[in-house]
Scaffold this motif. Structure first.
Motif, mmCIF file in Angstrom:
data_model
loop_
_atom_site.group_PDB
_atom_site.id
_atom_site.type_symbol
_atom_site.label_atom_id
_atom_site.label_comp_id
_atom_site.label_asym_id
_atom_site.label_seq_id
_atom_site.Cartn_x
_atom_site.Cartn_y
_atom_site.Cartn_z
ATOM 1 N N GLU A 18 -20.724 0.328 -3.462
ATOM 2 C CA GLU A 18 -19.534 -0.463 -3.079
ATOM 3 C C GLU A 18 -18.279 0.395 -2.897
ATOM 4 O O GLU A 18 -17.253 -0.092 -2.426
ATOM 5 N N LEU A 19 -18.347 1.688 -3.263
ATOM 6 C CA LEU A 19 -17.183 2.558 -3.052
ATOM 7 C C LEU A 19 -17.164 3.186 -1.652
ATOM 8 O O LEU A 19 -16.223 3.895 -1.285
ATOM 9 N N ILE A 20 -18.215 2.932 -0.873
ATOM 10 C CA ILE A 20 -18.233 3.451 0.503
ATOM 11 C C ILE A 20 -17.353 2.547 1.364
ATOM 12 O O ILE A 20 -17.647 1.365 1.540
ATOM 13 N N ALA A 21 -16.251 3.111 1.866
ATOM 14 C CA ALA A 21 -15.290 2.308 2.651
ATOM 15 C C ALA A 21 -15.937 1.870 3.955
ATOM 16 O O ALA A 21 -16.474 2.694 4.699
ATOM 17 N N GLN A 22 -15.892 0.566 4.225
ATOM 18 C CA GLN A 22 -16.501 0.034 5.446
ATOM 19 C C GLN A 22 -15.482 -0.171 6.566
ATOM 20 O O GLN A 22 -15.835 -0.228 7.732
ATOM 21 N N ASP A 23 -14.218 -0.306 6.208
ATOM 22 C CA ASP A 23 -13.184 -0.569 7.207
ATOM 23 C C ASP A 23 -11.977 0.333 6.964
ATOM 24 O O ASP A 23 -11.652 0.631 5.820
ATOM 25 N N PRO A 24 -11.305 0.742 8.054
ATOM 26 C CA PRO A 24 -10.091 1.548 7.865
ATOM 27 C C PRO A 24 -8.962 0.674 7.317
ATOM 28 O O PRO A 24 -8.923 -0.528 7.583
ATOM 29 N N LEU A 25 -8.052 1.282 6.558
ATOM 30 C CA LEU A 25 -6.883 0.541 6.065
ATOM 31 C C LEU A 25 -5.944 0.237 7.229
ATOM 32 O O LEU A 25 -5.887 0.974 8.208
ATOM 33 N N ARG A 333 -12.157 4.357 -8.830
ATOM 34 C CA ARG A 333 -12.494 3.489 -7.690
ATOM 35 C C ARG A 333 -11.830 3.948 -6.390
ATOM 36 O O ARG A 333 -11.319 3.142 -5.610
ATOM 37 N N TYR A 334 -11.815 5.259 -6.165
ATOM 38 C CA TYR A 334 -11.373 5.758 -4.854
ATOM 39 C C TYR A 334 -12.382 5.296 -3.806
ATOM 40 O O TYR A 334 -13.548 5.052 -4.127
ATOM 41 N N ARG A 335 -11.930 5.220 -2.549
ATOM 42 C CA ARG A 335 -12.818 4.833 -1.458
ATOM 43 C C ARG A 335 -13.399 6.096 -0.835
ATOM 44 O O ARG A 335 -12.689 7.074 -0.612
ATOM 45 N N PHE A 339 -13.901 6.337 6.258
ATOM 46 C CA PHE A 339 -12.724 5.470 6.215
ATOM 47 C C PHE A 339 -12.106 5.424 4.816
ATOM 48 O O PHE A 339 -11.306 4.552 4.499
ATOM 49 N N GLY A 340 -12.501 6.379 3.982
ATOM 50 C CA GLY A 340 -12.079 6.352 2.589
ATOM 51 C C GLY A 340 -10.770 7.091 2.335
ATOM 52 O O GLY A 340 -9.996 7.377 3.242
ATOM 53 N N ASP A 341 -10.544 7.383 1.056
ATOM 54 C CA ASP A 341 -9.323 8.056 0.621
ATOM 55 C C ASP A 341 -9.434 9.568 0.815
ATOM 56 O O ASP A 341 -10.465 10.068 1.251
ATOM 57 N N ALA A 342 -8.357 10.265 0.463
ATOM 58 C CA ALA A 342 -8.283 11.699 0.738
ATOM 59 C C ALA A 342 -8.119 12.519 -0.533
ATOM 60 O O ALA A 342 -7.753 12.011 -1.600
ATOM 61 N N MET A 343 -8.393 13.798 -0.369
ATOM 62 C CA MET A 343 -8.247 14.748 -1.473
ATOM 63 C C MET A 343 -7.475 15.954 -0.923
ATOM 64 O O MET A 343 -7.689 16.349 0.219
ATOM 65 N N TYR A 344 -6.553 16.467 -1.745
ATOM 66 C CA TYR A 344 -5.826 17.659 -1.325
ATOM 67 C C TYR A 344 -6.125 18.752 -2.321
ATOM 68 O O TYR A 344 -5.836 18.627 -3.523
#
Length: 346
Positions: A18-25, A333-335, A339-344
């Motif tokens: 469920e953490l796999i982002a299915q849609d862009p924000l 619960r990062y995505r 289409f998920g979140d980012a890491m720097y």
């Protein structure tokens, strides 16, 4: 750990589906951002637009300005009307493309496929490595326009939702057609955020690497060193190479936006740390033990377990730091993924 014993399974982590982002924000820059200090392993949590507070005047962000083409085509086999799905991978001369075909057994050499009621037809003319096919297209008019009409965005297999707006799988700076997948770290940027970053005195340079689907190909061998990397075409223009080299020479940091920009820079940089302009095919495989000659930092998304991309970020920040950060990302619960979140990583 000696490289000889580096195992694919060393890069496994458990990811809840469920953490796999299915849609862009709705708002690209509102995704979350996990910052990782590559030397200490220290982690902090932010939103993507906070990236500005980690950039300094004199730094250079390097973006990949490739454009994703609507590379997925659905056609029917001439004669039997059987449904065939085609994914365009690499353009060759004379309207020939290297493609993936489903189902492959229906696509023997000589097979003709009709797309869009004959607006486009193709004939399978050969089989190449890993079962990919070569197809020669015939059509009236301009190929790109026909593709735009008939093709669909080639979303990765783990995204099951239909994309409402195909531009959402495109960076705001996408320019050169040729990718079968988006350089997804760049999806978080808006024009406004890029402008604000430039106004801070951060330079923005661009390279081009056309992303192949090999990006998603799982590593099937247990010994990492036996994995054969796919090849991808890249371009580094003269003025951009100069801009990036000047940044390094004056003590600024080079921060790659995405693993594709990273792979381009590291492919085209010599042992002397100088980036060379030019174009070519790269099969660079970056895994722990690799010596980086150009990049100082990386903006990236969260990658699949046991993937070459996870190995690349582990080469930059250390496997322990990366797997620890991923564990935290799962807990928080990062995505994940395209289409998920980012890491720097800095």
């Amino acid at each position: 750990m000696a490289n000889e014993t580096m195992k694919t399974s060393d890069f496994y982590f458990d990811l809840p589906q469920e953490l796999i982002a299915q849609d862009p924000l709705e708002d690209r820059a509102s995704s979350r951002l996990l910052r990782l200090d590559k030397n200490t392993g220290e982690i902090s949590h932010h939103h993507f637009r906070d990236i500005k507070q980690f950039l300094k005047p004199g730094d250079c962000l390097v973006i990949n300005d490739t454009r994703v083409i609507p590379a997925r085509l659905y056609g029917r086999k001439v004669g039997t009307d059987a449904l065939i799905e085609v994914l365009l991978l690499k353009r060759k001369p004379d309207d020939v493309w290297e493609i993936l075909v489903k189902p492959g057994k229906k696509a023997k050499p000589g097979t003709k496929i009709s797309f869009g009621d004959g607006l486009l037809t193709g004939e399978i003319i050969g089989v190449v490595e890993e079962g990919n096919r070569l197809i020669r297209f015939t059509y009236q008019g301009i190929f790109e326009e026909i593709l735009d009409k008939l093709g669909e965005m080639p979303l990765p297999p783990y995204i099951t939702h239909k994309l409402k707006d195909r531009n959402r799988y495109q960076t705001v700076y996408a320019k050169h057609d040729g990718s079968a997948a988006a350089p997804t770290a760049g999806l978080h940027f808006t024009q406004e955020l890029l402008r604000e970053i430039q106004e801070m005195g951060v330079k923005i340079a661009h390279v081009t690497l056309h992303v192949g689907l090999g990006t998603f190909r799982p590593v099937k061998v247990e010994n990492v060193l036996e994995h054969h990397m796919h090849s991808e075409f890249y371009v580094v223009e003269e003025d951009q190479a100069r801009l990036i080299n000047e940044t390094k020479a004056s003590g600024g940091r080079v921060i790659a936006v995405g693993t594709t920009s990273c792979r381009t820079l590291e492919s085209a940089t010599g042992e002397d740390g100088i980036l060379k302009a030019g174009s070519g095919w790269t099969e660079i495989f970056i895994y722990p033990g690799f010596t980086f000659h150009m990049i100082d930092g990386l903006i990236t998304n969260f990658h699949l377990p046991e993937s070459t991309l996870l190995m690349l970020v582990s080469a930059l920040a250390g496997k322990e730091h990366i797997l620890q950060a991923y564990q935290v990302a799962v807990q928080e619960r990062y995505r994940f993924f395209s289409f998920g979140d980012a890491m720097y990583i800095e």
